[in-house]
Design an enzyme around this catalytic site. Structure first.
Site, PDB file in Angstrom:
ATOM      1  N   HIS A  52       0.836  -1.186   0.000  1.00 41.94           N
ATOM      2  CA  HIS A  52       0.000   0.000   0.000  1.00 41.94           C
ATOM      3  C   HIS A  52       0.882   1.252   0.000  1.00 41.94           C
ATOM      4  O   HIS A  52       2.102   1.150   0.171  1.00 41.94           O
ATOM      5  CB  HIS A  52      -0.931   0.012   1.225  1.00 41.94           C
TER       6      HIS A  52
HETATM    7  P1  TYD Z   1      -2.099  -2.926   7.361  1.00 44.02           P
HETATM    8  O1  TYD Z   1      -1.722  -1.487   7.361  1.00 44.02           O
HETATM    9  O2  TYD Z   1      -2.865  -3.429   6.178  1.00 44.02           O
HETATM   10  O3  TYD Z   1      -0.805  -3.834   7.564  1.00 44.02           O
HETATM   11  P2  TYD Z   1       0.442  -3.885   6.561  1.00 44.02           P
HETATM   12  O4  TYD Z   1       1.327  -2.759   6.993  1.00 44.02           O
HETATM   13  O5  TYD Z   1       1.079  -5.189   6.661  1.00 44.02           O
HETATM   14  O6  TYD Z   1      -0.133  -3.679   5.190  1.00 44.02           O
HETATM   15  O7  TYD Z   1      -2.926  -3.207   8.667  1.00 44.02           O
HETATM   16  C1  TYD Z   1      -3.439  -4.492   8.945  1.00 44.02           C
HETATM   17  C2  TYD Z   1      -4.659  -4.332   9.825  1.00 44.02           C
HETATM   18  O8  TYD Z   1      -4.315  -3.704  11.069  1.00 44.02           O
HETATM   19  C3  TYD Z   1      -5.738  -3.485   9.192  1.00 44.02           C
HETATM   20  O9  TYD Z   1      -6.984  -4.092   9.476  1.00 44.02           O
HETATM   21  C4  TYD Z   1      -5.649  -2.164   9.909  1.00 44.02           C
HETATM   22  C5  TYD Z   1      -5.084  -2.519  11.263  1.00 44.02           C
HETATM   23  N1  TYD Z   1      -4.218  -1.473  11.819  1.00 44.02           N
HETATM   24  C6  TYD Z   1      -4.652  -0.714  12.884  1.00 44.02           C
HETATM   25  O10 TYD Z   1      -5.785  -0.875  13.381  1.00 44.02           O
HETATM   26  N2  TYD Z   1      -3.814   0.236  13.410  1.00 44.02           N
HETATM   27  C7  TYD Z   1      -2.573   0.450  12.898  1.00 44.02           C
HETATM   28  O11 TYD Z   1      -1.835   1.324  13.408  1.00 44.02           O
HETATM   29  C8  TYD Z   1      -2.130  -0.320  11.781  1.00 44.02           C
HETATM   30  C9  TYD Z   1      -0.780  -0.111  11.164  1.00 44.02           C
HETATM   31  C10 TYD Z   1      -2.994  -1.273  11.281  1.00 44.02           C
END
Ligand code: TYD
Length: 136
Positions: A52
């Site tokens: 992302h």
């Molecule tokens: P995501 O940002 O998609 O993880 P990655 O960095 O691996 O792509 O986040 C995964 C899940 O965690 C998503 O449902 C959102 C949640 N999340 C939070 O609630 N708070 C946060 O600070 C972060 C980074 C993610």
């Protein structure tokens, strides 16, 4: 190009026969106010994270344990950076697509973030990100 703004930051490293210590101070060692800290751990072999970009969020990624690769893409070019030193961080500004992969066993990716979590700040679709990044 946002990729040119990505850079490795060296944090202070206090070496000691009892073990090393690194510290990070807001607005000194990272170029923003730290509003949020999160970490990725227990990543199964072969899995990747990220996939992302962010509209506003700036981050610093740190391999506090183990190693992983970060693929960076600003819509014009791509670069892969390996993080494996706990006293270094990778600064990623807004509008950079990132994928984090090739985690070593036991790796921990610590992330310092400039904003609270906000799903509205994400580009999770690469085609949409490309369109925005290229202004087309
Ligand atoms: P995501 O940002 O998609 O993880 P990655 O960095 O691996 O792509 O986040 C995964 C899940 O965690 C998503 O449902 C959102 C949640 N999340 C939070 O609630 N708070 C946060 O600070 C972060 C980074 C993610």
């Amino acid at each position: 190009m946002m990729l040119a703004q990505c850079r490795i930051i060296e944090f202070p490293k206090i070496q000691d026969r009892r073990g090393n210590l690194t510290f990070i101070e807001e607005n000194r060692h990272v170029p923003f106010e730290i509003k949020r800290v999160y970490y990725l751990y227990d990543v199964p072999g072969g899995e990747s994270r990220g996939g992302h970009a962010h509209k506003q969020l700036q981050q610093v990624l740190i391999a506090v344990s183990g190693s992983f690769d970060v693929v960076l893409d600003d819509g014009f070019s791509r670069e892969k950076i390996t993080l494996n030193r706990p006293w270094q961080g990778l600064y990623i500004p807004q509008m950079v697509w990132r994928e984090i992969e090739n985690f070593s066993s036991g790796a921990v990716c610590l992330v310092l973030a400039s904003e609270f979590y906000d799903e509205e700040d994400y580009y999770r679709n690469y085609a949409n990100f490309l369109r925005a990044a290229r202004g087309t």
